[in-house]
Design an enzyme around this catalytic site. Structure first.
Site, PDB file in Angstrom:
ATOM      1  CG  HIS A  10      36.645 -27.201 -63.349  1.00 44.00           C
ATOM      2  ND1 HIS A  10      36.717 -25.950 -63.900  1.00 44.00           N
ATOM      3  CD2 HIS A  10      36.937 -27.046 -62.026  1.00 44.00           C
ATOM      4  CE1 HIS A  10      37.055 -25.077 -62.968  1.00 44.00           C
ATOM      5  NE2 HIS A  10      37.202 -25.709 -61.821  1.00 44.00           N
ATOM      6  CG  ASP A  39      33.235 -23.996 -57.341  1.00 45.24           C
ATOM      7  OD1 ASP A  39      34.358 -24.334 -56.945  1.00 45.24           O
ATOM      8  OD2 ASP A  39      32.965 -23.802 -58.551  1.00 45.24           O
ATOM      9  CG  HIS A  52      33.275 -19.986 -59.158  1.00 46.35           C
ATOM     10  ND1 HIS A  52      33.788 -18.710 -59.300  1.00 46.35           N
ATOM     11  CD2 HIS A  52      34.348 -20.815 -59.158  1.00 46.35           C
ATOM     12  CE1 HIS A  52      35.110 -18.768 -59.386  1.00 46.35           C
ATOM     13  NE2 HIS A  52      35.480 -20.033 -59.296  1.00 46.35           N
TER      14      HIS A  52
END
Ligand code: G3P
Ligand code: MG
Length: 253
Positions: A10, A39, A52
């Site tokens: 992640h 992201d 992000h």
């Protein structure tokens, strides 16, 4: 059948390195991960970069909206020092550079399109246009029968961003990202031509997992940091999950 890896690092390197940086993705690679989520947001001049938050302050020192800086300014900013002194100077990476790194190291990408407020369609368009160019050889190979894992998977909480990405780069698959699965979840997936539903594992039930799988969609959960919970979700039929605990939950879990 889910064609992608089951365990995904992640924001690059989970808890081991600053999020959304090449150092993070390298940390995942060193742990044996060949699947990464990150992201992607637009700079003020429309360049997709890994980010992000839509404002400076947490991972990059300073104040102001990300959209008020040009890409050339953002890529000179320090996205590593907040995490630890050994990462000082680690830059905000451009999506193009990250895609090149991942391709070189055969890492599969879940590209989360993260529009700043008001930039949904513009972000979907720019990210998809760039990805279409970067993955042109893979798109052709895929059309010739190559496996799905050679292309990234777009995801987004923004329906509008994904819809625009669908129009611009229809060959790059999409997963619709939701915090909790709405009653009419099939409608947006159909409208987006999505292959998967991505959801917060905390709001998932075995019944909902069964429904999504029975309808033929991939099911990805975020962000699963506990081994027992990961086992439980996989037993419910969840195909894949992203995790911050890449130190604890191995790529081969
Ligand atoms: O893509 C799954 C997950 O990353 C969504 O939440 O806030 O970590 O980007 P966030
Ligand atoms: Mg994300």
């Amino acid at each position: 059948m889910w064609p992608y890896p089951k365990v995904i690092a992640h924001r690059g390197g989970g808890i081991l390195a600053p999020e959304n940086t090449l150092a993070g993705i390298r940390a995942g690679l060193e742990q044996g991960f060949h699947a990464v989520e990150f992201d992607v947001m637009l700079s003020g001049d429309g360049v997709p970069v890994l980010m992000h938050d839509d404002r400076l302050g947490r991972t990059v020192a300073g104040v102001g909206a990300i959209s008020s800086f040009k890409a050339e300014e953002l890529v000179r900013m320090d996205a590593g020092a907040w995490f630890g002194p050994q990462f000082t100077g680690e830059p905000v990476p451009a999506f193009a550079d990250v895609a090149a790194f991942c391709k070189l190291h055969r890492m599969w990408m879940n590209v989360e399109i993260k529009p700043a407020p008001g930039f949904d369609r513009e972000t979907g368009r720019r990210v998809a246009e760039l990805a279409q160019r970067l993955f042109e050889p893979e798109i052709s190979a895929r059309a010739g029968g190559a496996g799905a894992e050679i292309l990234p998977l777009f995801s987004s909480f923004s329906f509008d961003a994904l819809q625009t990405a669908h129009n611009v780069a229809p060959e790059i698959p999409r997963g619709y990202l939701v915090d909790s699965i709405p009653r009419d979840w099939q409608t947006p997936l159909l409208e987006l031509g999505a292959v998967a539903l991505h959801t917060n594992h905390q709001n998932l039930s075995p019944q909902l997992a069964r429904e999504v799988k029975a309808a033929g969609y991939g099911l990805l959960c975020y962000t699963v940091n506990d081994i027992q919970r990961a086992r439980e979700l996989l037993a419910w039929g969840v195909d894949a999950f992203c995790t911050d605990r890449i130190d604890l939950i191995g790529a081969q879990f």
